[in-house]
Design a protein around this motif. Structure first.
Motif, short mmCIF file in Angstrom:
data_model
loop_
_atom_site.label_atom_id
_atom_site.label_comp_id
_atom_site.label_asym_id
_atom_site.label_seq_id
_atom_site.Cartn_x
_atom_site.Cartn_y
_atom_site.Cartn_z
N MET A 1 -137.81 -72.75 114.45
CA MET A 1 -139.11 -74.08 113.32
C MET A 1 -141.07 -73.03 114.27
SD MET A 1 -140.25 -77.59 115.74
CE MET A 1 -140.57 -76.89 117.17
N LEU A 2 -141.23 -72.51 115.47
CA LEU A 2 -142.12 -71.76 115.96
C LEU A 2 -141.64 -70.37 116.19
CD1 LEU A 2 -145.60 -72.05 115.89
CD2 LEU A 2 -145.45 -72.11 118.33
N GLU A 3 -142.83 -70.02 115.66
CA GLU A 3 -142.43 -68.38 115.26
C GLU A 3 -144.35 -67.71 115.70
OE1 GLU A 3 -140.25 -64.74 114.38
OE2 GLU A 3 -139.82 -66.33 112.80
N LEU A 4 -144.42 -67.40 116.43
CA LEU A 4 -145.78 -66.29 117.05
C LEU A 4 -145.06 -64.69 116.97
CD1 LEU A 4 -146.96 -67.91 120.00
CD2 LEU A 4 -146.78 -68.40 117.46
N LYS A 5 -145.55 -63.86 116.15
CA LYS A 5 -145.79 -62.10 115.37
C LYS A 5 -146.52 -62.10 116.03
CE LYS A 5 -142.38 -62.66 112.19
NZ LYS A 5 -142.02 -61.97 110.49
N ASN A 6 -146.77 -61.38 117.19
CA ASN A 6 -147.62 -59.51 117.55
C ASN A 6 -149.13 -60.90 117.96
OD1 ASN A 6 -145.63 -57.97 115.29
ND2 ASN A 6 -145.62 -57.69 117.54
N ILE A 7 -148.76 -61.94 118.18
CA ILE A 7 -150.60 -62.21 118.29
C ILE A 7 -151.18 -62.31 119.17
CG2 ILE A 7 -151.73 -64.67 119.32
CD1 ILE A 7 -150.41 -64.36 116.46
N SER A 8 -152.58 -61.63 118.61
CA SER A 8 -153.55 -60.80 119.76
C SER A 8 -154.59 -61.81 120.01
CB SER A 8 -154.01 -59.47 119.81
OG SER A 8 -152.52 -59.01 120.00
N PHE A 9 -155.96 -61.28 120.92
CA PHE A 9 -156.76 -62.40 121.11
C PHE A 9 -157.79 -62.03 121.63
CE2 PHE A 9 -159.40 -66.29 122.10
CZ PHE A 9 -160.67 -66.51 121.31
N ASP A 10 -159.02 -61.73 120.74
CA ASP A 10 -160.14 -60.67 121.79
C ASP A 10 -161.40 -61.76 121.19
OD1 ASP A 10 -158.79 -58.88 122.00
OD2 ASP A 10 -158.96 -57.76 119.67
N VAL A 11 -162.45 -61.44 122.50
CA VAL A 11 -163.74 -62.27 122.42
C VAL A 11 -164.87 -61.34 123.59
CG1 VAL A 11 -163.14 -64.82 123.72
CG2 VAL A 11 -163.46 -63.07 124.88
N SER A 12 -165.71 -61.78 122.58
CA SER A 12 -166.56 -60.67 123.15
C SER A 12 -167.58 -61.15 123.99
CB SER A 12 -167.82 -60.21 121.63
OG SER A 12 -167.08 -59.92 120.27
N ASP A 13 -168.23 -60.01 125.03
CA ASP A 13 -169.14 -60.06 126.25
C ASP A 13 -170.05 -59.03 126.03
OD1 ASP A 13 -167.69 -58.05 127.13
OD2 ASP A 13 -166.82 -59.95 128.36
N GLU A 14 -171.08 -59.25 127.04
CA GLU A 14 -171.88 -58.28 127.90
C GLU A 14 -170.97 -57.37 127.49
OE1 GLU A 14 -170.41 -60.42 131.12
OE2 GLU A 14 -171.31 -61.30 129.43
N SER B 1 -155.35 -61.05 115.61
CA SER B 1 -154.30 -60.60 114.87
C SER B 1 -153.32 -61.62 115.53
CB SER B 1 -154.63 -58.84 114.91
OG SER B 1 -153.75 -58.80 116.43
N GLY B 2 -152.09 -60.97 114.01
CA GLY B 2 -151.19 -61.11 114.02
C GLY B 2 -150.59 -62.58 113.03
N GLN B 3 -149.51 -62.92 113.33
CA GLN B 3 -149.20 -64.04 112.46
C GLN B 3 -148.32 -65.07 113.11
OE1 GLN B 3 -145.79 -62.70 109.40
NE2 GLN B 3 -146.83 -63.71 108.13
N ILE B 4 -148.95 -66.64 112.50
CA ILE B 4 -147.83 -67.71 113.05
C ILE B 4 -147.38 -68.19 112.39
CG2 ILE B 4 -148.20 -70.82 114.73
CD1 ILE B 4 -151.01 -68.52 115.46
N LEU B 5 -145.64 -68.51 112.23
CA LEU B 5 -145.04 -69.08 111.45
C LEU B 5 -144.17 -70.72 111.81
CD1 LEU B 5 -142.88 -66.43 110.11
CD2 LEU B 5 -144.95 -67.20 109.36
N PHE B 6 -144.44 -71.46 111.22
CA PHE B 6 -144.09 -72.74 111.49
C PHE B 6 -143.27 -73.55 110.45
CE2 PHE B 6 -144.72 -77.53 111.59
CZ PHE B 6 -144.24 -78.09 112.83
N ASN B 7 -142.34 -73.34 110.78
CA ASN B 7 -141.06 -73.26 109.76
C ASN B 7 -140.58 -73.15 108.69
OD1 ASN B 7 -140.17 -76.10 111.03
ND2 ASN B 7 -141.12 -77.80 109.95
N GLY B 8 -140.82 -71.42 108.76
CA GLY B 8 -140.73 -70.11 107.70
C GLY B 8 -142.28 -70.37 107.60
N GLU B 9 -143.62 -71.17 106.84
CA GLU B 9 -144.25 -71.31 106.45
C GLU B 9 -145.19 -70.79 107.59
OE1 GLU B 9 -147.46 -74.01 104.36
OE2 GLU B 9 -146.27 -74.60 105.13
N ASP B 10 -146.18 -70.14 106.89
CA ASP B 10 -147.63 -69.12 107.39
C ASP B 10 -148.50 -69.95 107.62
OD1 ASP B 10 -149.05 -67.44 109.00
OD2 ASP B 10 -149.22 -65.26 106.94
#
Length: 248
Positions: free
Chosen positions: A1-14, A59-68
């Motif tokens: 149903m839910l598939e996370l593929k190589n998900i990354s999340f960055d934030v910028s600070d000082e 970066s990466g991809q989130i799929l829900f019921n096969g849909e991006d």
């Protein structure tokens, strides 16, 4: 149903770029009760918000019921069948509980039908159905009303971000009973909860452990929970992890 593929999340600070979620992959199947746990600052709440669409992955991809759905908004994801319950439920001054449940259900429910959802979360419907969703309600009451709206929506994936946060022990015990009923009903949909609490972990089908933005363990509750608790007297799983790492 839910598939996370190589998900990354960055934030910028000082100090420059900071990696919160690091190349994370995860699959959640239909009709599963999944709890994500781990140390404070490990990235759990961030991951929940990425799934709901409140944040967008670097970066990466989130799929829900096969849909991006990687680039879809929170509204688009909600319409597709993803619900999100915040740590601190929103108070809606001037809106009655009945109105809120009708909005969630997207139809003009009768009072009797709306009351059924309140009863499911352990609230006496006649005492709450006409009350305003405002400061007169306690944190525990608001949490259960929010869960009632999630039930009214009947979505395929319901996400709860630390539902135990900011409520008293009595309200927490009632919340556990609500989740136990949801799990026992094996409803047509999956439940994803971010939590440290042993009693919530104990009713999960699967447990995902996240630390420093990465999955360090994932599997059936009976396999994962003993490795977290160590002893049967453990209360808060967070105590079993070192502090530090990525921020929530």
């Amino acid at each position: 149903m839910l598939e996370l593929k190589n998900i990354s999340f960055d934030v910028s600070d000082e100090l420059g770029q900071k990696e919160i979620i690091r190349d994370l992959s995860l699959t959640i199947d239909e009709n599963k009760f999944v709890v994500i746990t781990g140390p404070n600052g490990g990235g759990k709440s961030t991951l929940a918000k990425l799934i709901a669409g409140i944040m967008q992955p670097t970066s990466g991809q989130i799929l829900f019921n096969g849909e991006d759905i990687t680039n879809k908004s929170i509204t688009e994801r909600a319409n597709m069948g993803i619900s999100f319950a915040f740590q601190q439920p929103v108070r809606f001054k001037g809106i009655q509980v009945l109105d809120l449940i009708r909005i969630a259900a997207k139809k003009n429910l009768s009072v009797a039908d709306a009351c059924k959802y309140l009863s499911e979360v352990g609230l006496c419907a006649k005492d709450y159905i006409n009350r305003e969703v405002n400061a007169s309600l306690s944190g525990g009451e608001l949490k259960r009303i929010e869960i009632a709206t999630v039930l009214a929506r009947g979505t395929q994936l319901s996400i709860f971000d630390e539902p135990e946060a900011g409520i008293d022990l009595w309200s927490f015990q009632n919340l556990i009973q609500v989740f136990e009923r949801m799990q026992a009903k094996n409803q047509d949909g999956s439940i994803l909860i971010i939590s440290h609490q042993e009693r919530i972990l104990n009713i999960a089908d699967e447990i995902v452990v996240i630390a420093d933005g990465e999955i360090v363990n994932h599997g059936p509750k009976d396999e994962i929970l003993p490795t977290l608790l160590g002893t049967s007297s453990a209360i808060n799983v967070c105590n079993k992890f070192p502090q530090g790492g990525a921020q929530q």
